[in-house]
Design a protein around this motif. Structure first.
Motif, PDB file in Angstrom:
ATOM      1  N   LYS A  97      -4.194  18.431  -1.853  1.00  0.00           N
ATOM      2  CA  LYS A  97      -3.051  17.889  -2.736  1.00  0.00           C
ATOM      3  C   LYS A  97      -2.075  17.114  -1.501  1.00  0.00           C
ATOM      4  O   LYS A  97      -1.537  15.883  -1.966  1.00  0.00           O
ATOM      5  N   ASP A  98      -1.843  17.878  -0.455  1.00  0.00           N
ATOM      6  CA  ASP A  98      -0.814  17.156   0.280  1.00  0.00           C
ATOM      7  C   ASP A  98      -1.352  16.092   1.119  1.00  0.00           C
ATOM      8  O   ASP A  98      -0.744  14.959   1.339  1.00  0.00           O
ATOM      9  N   MET A  99      -2.568  16.074   1.388  1.00  0.00           N
ATOM     10  CA  MET A  99      -3.073  15.027   2.247  1.00  0.00           C
ATOM     11  C   MET A  99      -3.316  13.793   1.279  1.00  0.00           C
ATOM     12  O   MET A  99      -3.279  12.578   1.760  1.00  0.00           O
ATOM     13  N   GLU A 100      -3.493  14.119   0.046  1.00  0.00           N
ATOM     14  CA  GLU A 100      -3.607  12.886  -0.835  1.00  0.00           C
ATOM     15  C   GLU A 100      -2.274  12.148  -0.921  1.00  0.00           C
ATOM     16  O   GLU A 100      -2.289  11.116  -1.138  1.00  0.00           O
ATOM     17  N   GLY A 101      -1.302  13.274  -1.208  1.00  0.00           N
ATOM     18  CA  GLY A 101       0.105  12.525  -1.023  1.00  0.00           C
ATOM     19  C   GLY A 101       0.391  11.921  -0.017  1.00  0.00           C
ATOM     20  O   GLY A 101       1.243  10.732   0.077  1.00  0.00           O
ATOM     21  N   LEU A 102      -0.072  12.094   1.285  1.00  0.00           N
ATOM     22  CA  LEU A 102       0.252  11.521   2.604  1.00  0.00           C
ATOM     23  C   LEU A 102      -0.861  10.007   2.669  1.00  0.00           C
ATOM     24  O   LEU A 102      -0.778   9.530   3.673  1.00  0.00           O
ATOM     25  N   ASN A 103      -1.580   9.871   1.506  1.00  0.00           N
ATOM     26  CA  ASN A 103      -2.668   8.717   1.627  1.00  0.00           C
ATOM     27  C   ASN A 103      -3.611   8.931   2.666  1.00  0.00           C
ATOM     28  O   ASN A 103      -3.811   7.885   3.399  1.00  0.00           O
ATOM     29  N   ILE A 104      -4.044  10.118   3.069  1.00  0.00           N
ATOM     30  CA  ILE A 104      -5.149  10.266   3.895  1.00  0.00           C
ATOM     31  C   ILE A 104      -6.450  10.193   3.273  1.00  0.00           C
ATOM     32  O   ILE A 104      -6.722  10.903   2.266  1.00  0.00           O
ATOM     33  N   GLU A 105      -7.195   9.228   4.049  1.00  0.00           N
ATOM     34  CA  GLU A 105      -8.691   9.190   3.205  1.00  0.00           C
ATOM     35  C   GLU A 105      -9.350  10.425   3.459  1.00  0.00           C
ATOM     36  O   GLU A 105      -9.464  11.133   4.466  1.00  0.00           O
ATOM     37  N   PRO A 106     -10.047  10.851   2.446  1.00  0.00           N
ATOM     38  CA  PRO A 106     -11.099  11.861   2.206  1.00  0.00           C
ATOM     39  C   PRO A 106     -12.123  11.833   3.572  1.00  0.00           C
ATOM     40  O   PRO A 106     -12.655  10.689   3.924  1.00  0.00           O
ATOM     41  N   ALA A 107     -12.098  13.018   4.353  1.00  0.00           N
ATOM     42  CA  ALA A 107     -12.991  12.929   5.457  1.00  0.00           C
ATOM     43  C   ALA A 107     -14.744  12.693   5.037  1.00  0.00           C
ATOM     44  O   ALA A 107     -15.003  13.176   3.828  1.00  0.00           O
ATOM     45  N   THR A 108     -15.366  12.074   5.853  1.00  0.00           N
ATOM     46  CA  THR A 108     -16.735  11.987   5.253  1.00  0.00           C
ATOM     47  C   THR A 108     -17.496  13.283   5.218  1.00  0.00           C
ATOM     48  O   THR A 108     -18.320  13.456   4.287  1.00  0.00           O
ATOM     49  N   HIS A 109     -17.213  14.299   5.793  1.00  0.00           N
ATOM     50  CA  HIS A 109     -17.525  15.567   5.833  1.00  0.00           C
ATOM     51  C   HIS A 109     -16.291  16.567   6.087  1.00  0.00           C
ATOM     52  O   HIS A 109     -15.461  16.261   6.836  1.00  0.00           O
ATOM     53  N   ASN A 110     -16.172  17.420   5.361  1.00  0.00           N
ATOM     54  CA  ASN A 110     -15.005  18.526   5.428  1.00  0.00           C
ATOM     55  C   ASN A 110     -15.762  20.133   5.497  1.00  0.00           C
ATOM     56  O   ASN A 110     -15.484  20.769   4.610  1.00  0.00           O
ATOM     57  N   PRO A 111     -16.452  20.324   6.433  1.00  0.00           N
ATOM     58  CA  PRO A 111     -17.207  21.428   6.672  1.00  0.00           C
ATOM     59  C   PRO A 111     -15.996  22.923   6.942  1.00  0.00           C
ATOM     60  O   PRO A 111     -14.982  22.671   7.411  1.00  0.00           O
ATOM     61  N   LYS A 112     -16.683  23.792   6.293  1.00  0.00           N
ATOM     62  CA  LYS A 112     -15.770  25.363   6.314  1.00  0.00           C
ATOM     63  C   LYS A 112     -16.468  26.063   7.065  1.00  0.00           C
ATOM     64  O   LYS A 112     -17.881  26.334   7.250  1.00  0.00           O
ATOM     65  N   ALA A 113     -15.814  26.963   8.014  1.00  0.00           N
ATOM     66  CA  ALA A 113     -16.237  27.673   8.984  1.00  0.00           C
ATOM     67  C   ALA A 113     -17.343  28.677   8.345  1.00  0.00           C
ATOM     68  O   ALA A 113     -18.515  28.944   8.819  1.00  0.00           O
ATOM     69  N   THR A 114     -16.995  29.418   7.242  1.00  0.00           N
ATOM     70  CA  THR A 114     -17.914  30.228   6.464  1.00  0.00           C
ATOM     71  C   THR A 114     -19.130  29.711   5.889  1.00  0.00           C
ATOM     72  O   THR A 114     -20.084  30.789   5.653  1.00  0.00           O
ATOM     73  N   GLU A 115     -19.317  28.566   5.741  1.00  0.00           N
ATOM     74  CA  GLU A 115     -20.535  27.948   5.321  1.00  0.00           C
ATOM     75  C   GLU A 115     -21.472  27.541   6.501  1.00  0.00           C
ATOM     76  O   GLU A 115     -22.419  26.822   6.279  1.00  0.00           O
ATOM     77  N   GLU A 116     -21.087  27.422   7.626  1.00  0.00           N
ATOM     78  CA  GLU A 116     -21.786  27.082   8.847  1.00  0.00           C
ATOM     79  C   GLU A 116     -22.121  28.102   9.942  1.00  0.00           C
ATOM     80  O   GLU A 116     -22.413  28.060  11.204  1.00  0.00           O
ATOM     81  N   ILE A 117     -21.991  29.519   9.412  1.00  0.00           N
ATOM     82  CA  ILE A 117     -22.207  30.662   9.971  1.00  0.00           C
ATOM     83  C   ILE A 117     -23.504  30.743  10.896  1.00  0.00           C
ATOM     84  O   ILE A 117     -23.671  30.798  11.982  1.00  0.00           O
ATOM     85  N   ASP A 118     -24.895  30.397  10.079  1.00  0.00           N
ATOM     86  CA  ASP A 118     -26.046  30.374  10.783  1.00  0.00           C
ATOM     87  C   ASP A 118     -26.224  29.290  11.845  1.00  0.00           C
ATOM     88  O   ASP A 118     -26.733  29.753  12.658  1.00  0.00           O
ATOM     89  N   GLY A 119     -25.540  28.323  11.503  1.00  0.00           N
ATOM     90  CA  GLY A 119     -25.670  27.182  12.894  1.00  0.00           C
ATOM     91  C   GLY A 119     -24.796  27.810  13.919  1.00  0.00           C
ATOM     92  O   GLY A 119     -25.207  27.627  15.251  1.00  0.00           O
ATOM     93  N   MET A 120     -23.717  28.358  13.772  1.00  0.00           N
ATOM     94  CA  MET A 120     -23.054  29.280  15.038  1.00  0.00           C
ATOM     95  C   MET A 120     -23.840  30.231  15.803  1.00  0.00           C
ATOM     96  O   MET A 120     -23.877  30.415  16.872  1.00  0.00           O
ATOM     97  N   ILE A 121     -24.590  31.206  15.030  1.00  0.00           N
ATOM     98  CA  ILE A 121     -25.375  32.073  15.320  1.00  0.00           C
ATOM     99  C   ILE A 121     -26.620  31.315  16.282  1.00  0.00           C
ATOM    100  O   ILE A 121     -26.750  31.989  17.356  1.00  0.00           O
ATOM    101  N   ALA A 122     -27.220  30.463  15.761  1.00  0.00           N
ATOM    102  CA  ALA A 122     -28.021  29.874  16.457  1.00  0.00           C
ATOM    103  C   ALA A 122     -27.626  29.196  17.668  1.00  0.00           C
ATOM    104  O   ALA A 122     -28.176  29.391  18.976  1.00  0.00           O
ATOM    105  N   MET A 123     -26.504  28.659  17.711  1.00  0.00           N
ATOM    106  CA  MET A 123     -25.829  27.969  18.919  1.00  0.00           C
ATOM    107  C   MET A 123     -25.431  29.242  20.106  1.00  0.00           C
ATOM    108  O   MET A 123     -25.807  29.153  21.221  1.00  0.00           O
TER     109      MET A 123
END
Length: 404
Positions: A97-123
């Motif tokens: 909401k705040d980013m929208e108020g600041l007129n910040i374009e949505p990122a191409t990707h907004n990954p969340k750490a908890t959804e990328e655990i498998d990749g971190m374990i592999a690394m």
């Protein structure tokens, strides 16, 4: 286009990995509360960098993460008696909401750490296999001294650093400078299954994994606040380059600190300001405008007086644009006269000044000065007698530059 590279401590010509494309990773917030105006500065600065690349015709892959598992999130969740995910999801929504108020374009990707655990374990597994990491009692550490170029970004020497200042000392570590890649589960904390037991990733590994997944082994630009240079970004370089055998990022951009009334912002000083609080007093476009009045590498001081000045200055631009819109709608003639065409050619000088400023390490302060020159030019030369084409062309130019 030249930008200042923190890695080399000099301005360098920007040459992308892939022609016509920019892969850009910006460290995002840890979502346990409303974002503060210190968080807002890199968001605004690097959104503007992205917009200028798009203005120049680049296809930008802009990745900015949400750290949604962290000690502060867990602490707040335990205080409220709710799952950590409830806290993080709540404040991701508020942040957006705040980013929208600041007129910040949505990122191409907004990954969340908890959804990328498998990749971190592999690394982490790859780092262990290559001898860059080791496990002790469920904790995995990175062997800092094994990575020969450690300290290249922060210009720190391992032997000169003292354990215990910003580095936790542990008897388990082979070396006091080794840092955590994976930590074992504690009571009341979220955890994931791994080869080293249930636990969760360290902070640094998430950005290494997400930038690799969403951009590639080598990214064009990695950006964030200057407080992230050490240890966060230094550790990212070590992990990523040890794992991938490729240069991690070609350019590093860091914005300077923000002070409040000439003092460092902190809750203990009572000068902590959230973006949401500012939005109750000002349109958030004023905050964006205020932030861009200084070069991103210059320290910035926030005060009520400076915000009022920014509000008044921004109104000069919006009033000029509104006047041009009215003059275009009320014009008696459509086509520009020869004299007006000559004036439009002169107006391109302000576009040139704007681009020269932005091409020189994204100097938004000088770019805004060029916009104000255009505003003065429009206010001086547009009248009730002006054609729709003349007023409209100046308006289009003003909008095009302000959109950046």
């Amino acid at each position: 286009m030249k930008l200042y590279n923190t890695l080399t401590k000099q301005k360098e010509e920007f040459v992308p990995v892939h022609e016509g494309k920019v892969g850009m990773y910006v460290c995002g917030p840890t979502v346990y509360n409303y974002i503060h105006i210190g968080n807002a500065r890199p968001m605004i600065v690097f959104d503007t960098v992205r917009r200028y690349f798009e203005y120049k015709g680049y296809d930008v892959n802009y990745v900015s993460n949400f750290t949604d598992v962290d000690d502060k999130i867990i602490k707040k969740a335990n205080e409220e008696g709710v799952p950590a995910s409830e806290i993080s999801e709540r404040f991701i929504a508020e942040c957006k909401k705040d980013m929208e108020g600041l007129n910040i374009e949505p990122a191409t990707h907004n990954p969340k750490a908890t959804e990328e655990i498998d990749g971190m374990i592999a690394m982490i597994s790859t780092l262990i296999e290559k001898g860059y990491a080791y496990e002790k009692n469920g904790t995995v550490y990175f062997r800092t001294r094994k990575f020969k170029n450690y300290g290249q970004l922060s210009k720190k020497n391992l032997d000169d650093m003292r354990a215990g200042i910003r580095i936790a000392v542990s008897d388990e570590k082979e070396d006091a400078m080794d840092f955590v890649l994976w930590k074992p589960k504690k009571e009341g904390e979220p955890a994931w299954v791994s080869p080293w037991g249930e636990g969760r990733p360290g902070w640094h590994i998430e950005c290494s994994e997400m930038s690799k997944k969403y951009i590639g082994d080598t990214i064009d630009i990695h950006a964030g606040g200057e407080d992230l240079v050490f240890p966060h970004h230094e550790n990212e370089i070590a992990q990523s380059e040890a794992c991938n055998d490729e240069k991690f990022a070609n350019y590093w951009m860091h914005n300077a600190f923000l002070n409040i009334d000439n003092r460092k912002m902190s809750k203990s000083l009572g000068n902590f300001r959230t973006v949401r609080e500012i939005s109750e007093q000002y349109d958030l476009q004023v905050l964006r405008f205020f932030m861009l009045n200084a070069h991103y590498r210059s320290p910035l001081n926030f005060s009520a007086d400076l915000m009022e000045a920014a509000k008044n200055a921004l109104e000069r631009i919006t009033d000029a644009a509104a006047n041009l819109k009215d003059r275009k709608a009320a014009a008696q003639t459509d086509t520009a006269t020869d004299a007006e065409k000559e004036l439009l050619a002169q107006a391109q000088e302000f576009v040139k000044k704007f681009e020269e400023a932005m091409d020189d390490d994204f100097n938004t302060a000088d770019a805004l000065a060029a916009i104000f020159e255009l505003v003065k030019f429009a206010n001086t030369n547009v009248s009730e007698a002006s054609s729709a084409e003349f007023a409209g062309a100046l308006l289009d130019t003003m909008v095009k530059l302000c959109d950046v």
